[in-house]
Design a protein around this motif. Structure first.
Motif, PDB file in Angstrom:
ATOM      1  N   ARG A 104      16.336 -89.193 -34.319  1.00 25.94           N
ATOM      2  CA  ARG A 104      15.350 -89.640 -35.063  1.00 25.94           C
ATOM      3  C   ARG A 104      13.915 -89.495 -34.436  1.00 25.94           C
ATOM      4  O   ARG A 104      12.980 -89.212 -35.068  1.00 25.94           O
ATOM      5  CB  ARG A 104      15.472 -91.207 -35.531  1.00 25.94           C
ATOM      6  N   ALA A 107      12.448 -86.177 -34.588  1.00 18.36           N
ATOM      7  CA  ALA A 107      11.955 -85.578 -35.898  1.00 18.36           C
ATOM      8  C   ALA A 107      10.719 -86.143 -36.280  1.00 18.36           C
ATOM      9  O   ALA A 107       9.933 -85.628 -36.778  1.00 18.36           O
ATOM     10  CB  ALA A 107      13.119 -86.103 -36.755  1.00 18.36           C
ATOM     11  N   VAL A 108      10.479 -87.435 -35.853  1.00 18.31           N
ATOM     12  CA  VAL A 108       9.021 -88.301 -36.131  1.00 18.31           C
ATOM     13  C   VAL A 108       8.265 -87.321 -35.515  1.00 18.31           C
ATOM     14  O   VAL A 108       7.126 -86.911 -35.982  1.00 18.31           O
ATOM     15  CB  VAL A 108       9.017 -89.801 -36.078  1.00 18.31           C
ATOM     16  N   ASN A 111       7.230 -83.822 -36.613  1.00 20.70           N
ATOM     17  CA  ASN A 111       6.821 -84.107 -38.150  1.00 20.70           C
ATOM     18  C   ASN A 111       5.364 -84.354 -38.122  1.00 20.70           C
ATOM     19  O   ASN A 111       4.639 -84.604 -39.069  1.00 20.70           O
ATOM     20  CB  ASN A 111       7.669 -85.307 -39.052  1.00 20.70           C
ATOM     21  N   LYS A 115       4.877 -90.062 -41.518  1.00 22.71           N
ATOM     22  CA  LYS A 115       4.025 -89.480 -42.708  1.00 22.71           C
ATOM     23  C   LYS A 115       5.321 -88.951 -43.655  1.00 22.71           C
ATOM     24  O   LYS A 115       6.456 -88.486 -42.892  1.00 22.71           O
ATOM     25  CB  LYS A 115       3.010 -88.705 -42.488  1.00 22.71           C
ATOM     26  N   ASP A 116       4.842 -88.474 -44.846  1.00 20.66           N
ATOM     27  CA  ASP A 116       5.803 -87.702 -45.622  1.00 20.66           C
ATOM     28  C   ASP A 116       7.111 -88.285 -45.631  1.00 20.66           C
ATOM     29  O   ASP A 116       7.304 -89.245 -45.935  1.00 20.66           O
ATOM     30  CB  ASP A 116       5.963 -85.934 -45.116  1.00 20.66           C
ATOM     31  N   ASP A 117       8.108 -87.618 -45.259  1.00 23.48           N
ATOM     32  CA  ASP A 117       9.477 -88.047 -45.231  1.00 23.48           C
ATOM     33  C   ASP A 117       9.649 -89.228 -44.334  1.00 23.48           C
ATOM     34  O   ASP A 117      10.739 -89.941 -44.467  1.00 23.48           O
ATOM     35  CB  ASP A 117      10.505 -87.025 -44.783  1.00 23.48           C
ATOM     36  N   PHE A 118       8.956 -89.571 -43.379  1.00 22.80           N
ATOM     37  CA  PHE A 118       9.199 -90.449 -42.433  1.00 22.80           C
ATOM     38  C   PHE A 118       7.984 -91.523 -42.747  1.00 22.80           C
ATOM     39  O   PHE A 118       7.945 -92.264 -41.892  1.00 22.80           O
ATOM     40  CB  PHE A 118       9.087 -89.957 -41.252  1.00 22.80           C
ATOM     41  N   ASN A 119       7.534 -91.570 -43.843  1.00 19.00           N
ATOM     42  CA  ASN A 119       6.336 -92.579 -44.128  1.00 19.00           C
ATOM     43  C   ASN A 119       7.293 -94.036 -44.205  1.00 19.00           C
ATOM     44  O   ASN A 119       8.098 -94.302 -44.563  1.00 19.00           O
ATOM     45  CB  ASN A 119       6.093 -92.473 -45.742  1.00 19.00           C
TER      46      ASN A 119
END
Length: 123
Positions: A104, A107-108, A111, A115-119
């Motif tokens: 995780r 991935a953050v 990214n 933000k975006d999918d991890f907002n």
């Protein structure tokens, strides 16, 4: 504020608005000297006009999951910091979940942050 001492990661939690300080160690260490040094730093930073020691509270009852190996302390620091910053109880995850937590965090970072999918705005 992360701390590395003798190859072990821990951290000091400072909540300026709440006037709270805590030492967080996944091995269960208490760190009274580190808390004292942190309060001394805050006193110097704020200056005599704004420093009131009666306003500051040391949180000794903030519990986090226990670490049982010698290599996950950094992951505990990162994960506990994120949970606490988001107002989540760190005791809702376990050491067994750290391999997933590594993915995780990767991935953050890949990214470019939360933000975006991890907002995290909806949490």
């Amino acid at each position: 504020m992360p701390i590395n001492e003798s190859s072990h990661w821990t951290f000091i939690l400072i909540r300026p608005k709440r006037r709270e300080v805590a030492y967080i160690d996944s091995f269960g260490g208490k760190g009274p000297q580190k808390v004292l040094k942190t309060l001394e730093f805050i006193e110097v930073f704020l200056g005599p006009a704004r420093w009131d020691p009666e306003e500051w509270k040391v949180l000794n009852d903030l519990h986090v999951p226990d670490q049982h190996n010698s290599w996950d302390c950094g992951m505990f620091v990162i994960t506990n910091s994120i949970y606490i910053a988001l107002g989540l109880d760190p005791n809702t995850y376990s050491e067994a979940e750290l391999p997933l937590q590594r993915r995780r965090i990767a991935a953050v970072l890949l990214n470019g942050g939360f933000k975006d999918d991890f907002n995290l705005e909806d949490l």
